[in-house]
Each structure stands twice: as C-alpha cells, then as structure tokens.
Design a protein around this motif. Structure first.
Motif, PDB file in Angstrom:
ATOM      1  N   ASP A 146      -6.718   3.468   5.207  1.00 18.80           N
ATOM      2  CA  ASP A 146      -6.486   3.775   3.793  1.00 18.80           C
ATOM      3  C   ASP A 146      -5.238   4.657   3.688  1.00 18.80           C
ATOM      4  O   ASP A 146      -5.328   5.870   3.502  1.00 18.80           O
ATOM      5  N   SER A 177       1.381   4.314  -2.890  1.00 19.48           N
ATOM      6  CA  SER A 177       0.992   5.656  -2.447  1.00 19.48           C
ATOM      7  C   SER A 177       2.005   6.687  -2.923  1.00 19.48           C
ATOM      8  O   SER A 177       3.006   6.351  -3.541  1.00 19.48           O
ATOM      9  N   ARG A 192       0.838  -1.209   0.000  1.00 19.56           N
ATOM     10  CA  ARG A 192       0.000   0.000   0.000  1.00 19.56           C
ATOM     11  C   ARG A 192       0.867   1.251   0.000  1.00 19.56           C
ATOM     12  O   ARG A 192       0.546   2.237  -0.663  1.00 19.56           O
TER      13      ARG A 192
END
Ligand code: DX5
Ligand code: ZN
Length: 218
Positions: A207, A27, A23
């Motif tokens: 998130d 990003s 993740r």
C-alpha cells in the motif's frame, strides 16, 4: 524545503508497473526515483531506457534518475529527452574533468543537477562542486540493491554536509537514498536532509499510498 518523498521504482512490481506508477501518482510522493544500474559501477543490473520510458508515460510527478553507471556523461541527453527533471551521477564514476562536464551537460539540458556519494566516500570531496549543483545524494546503503539495512554513519555525514553547504553559501539540498524508514526520517530531516528516497519502505507493504503518507508524517 518541505520534506519530499521519492519512491524508488526499483521496488515496484514490474509486472504491474503502470499500476504502481498510478499508485504513486495518487500518493503524496513528490517525485519518482529511477535507479539505473549497469552491472559495472554496481554489481547489479536494474533497468534502462525502455522501462524509464514506460514510467515517464504514466508519471504525473517529476522524474529523478539516479545513474549508478560508468561513463554517465554518455547518457545524460537521452535521459533529458525522456523528460527526466532531476539527474544524479556518482562522484566515484568520474574524475574531476568528467564530473564538471556532467554537471554542465545536465544543467544545459535543463535538468536539476545531483551528485551522489557512496557510503565510503567522505562528504568533503564535494566541497569544490557544491556551488554548481542542486543536490547531493547521500547513499545510506551500498548502491546496487534495495531492501538493505541503513548504514548508521550516514546520519553524521548528512550533518557534516549540511554544515558544508551552509559554509559554502551553496543553494543545494540533500537527498538521502537507501535504507530510509519511518524510524530515521525525522532525525535526517532535522540534520538538514530534504528529499528521501524510499524503495522497500514505500512498496513492501503493498500500500504505497499509506506508506508514503507514513514517511511524510513520521
Ligand atoms: C540503491 C538505490 C536505492 C534503493 C532504495 O542502490 O539507489 O534507491 O533502491 O531502496 P531502499 O529504500 O529499499 O533501500
Ligand atoms: Zn537511488
């Protein structure tokens, strides 16, 4: 330098460490921040080489290790061997001779050299070292745990340090670590900080991609 976000993997889900690393890869984060704690320099123990190695295997961005340990000089080469690109040691963990040895060893290993200072340590102690390091880590909380409240006096310390760096004509950037949030990041950047470590601000929402984007755009 453009604003750079370094998510602290201490706030990742350790049961899904590779997922959280991916993740971060996807990003807009600039680095991975690895908080290594020994239970001596700080009251908490976080993780050591096996976890750093697991992160290094998946990370597609530079690793920035923050050693909150006593006798940091004993471990510098092992972090370099893991592929760490930026390494910071604490001023408070060293005497002058040790700190100079750490700076030289980190440099000789080909890594960027950082020196971190605790909230109660005045910025001025770093004046003799500014021209031989790449970055200062200004702690915005007492080291040891993520998720703590930002200590407001940190903001003034960043301003003082930025002036000291300019006065010394040093080529050194400022990293703020601890309590960084969308509420304070723009002010810290205006005063001269460039790299922002984010633990809870990056991961607590579930998130990280969106949270890191929000920190970049705040
Ligand atoms: C504190 C660590 C920080 C911390 C950041 O000892 O060095 O990197 O994990 O976490 P937050 O952003 O939640 O303060
Ligand atoms: Zn840290």
């Amino acid at each position: 330098m453009p604003r750079l976000i370094a998510p602290s993997m201490l706030s990742a889900d350790f049961g899904n460490l590779h997922r959280d690393c991916r993740r971060v890869n996807r990003s807009a984060a600039g680095w991975f921040h690895l908080d290594v704690m020994d239970g001596l320099f700080v009251p908490n123990i976080s993780f050591g080489f096996p976890v750093c190695k697991a992160i290094a295997e998946v990370a597609e961005k530079p690793l920035d290790a923050h050693l909150m340990i006593v006798e940091p000089w004993r471990y510098i080469e092992r972090f370099a061997a893991l592929g760490v690109k930026y390494l910071s040691v604490h001023y408070e963990a060293c005497n002058d001779r040790h700190l100079k040895e750490c700076i030289k060893l980190i440099r000789d290993c080909g890594m960027g050299v950082g020196v971190a200072i605790n909230p109660e340590t005045p910025a001025e102690v770093l004046i003799p070292y500014l021209r031989s390091i790449d970055y200062v880590v200004v702690m915005g909380v007492h080291p040891g745990y993520s998720g703590q409240k930002y200590i407001p006096e940190t903001t003034e310390k960043v301003a003082v340090l930025a002036e000291m760096i300019a006065g010394a004509e040093a080529d050194c950037f400022i990293q703020v670590d601890g309590g960084v949030s969308v509420q304070i990041i723009a002010e810290l950047e205006r005063l001269g900080a460039g790299v922002f470590v984010a633990g809870s601000a990056a991961f607590s929402s579930g998130d990280p991609k969106a949270a890191i984007r929000a920190l970049l755009e705040a």
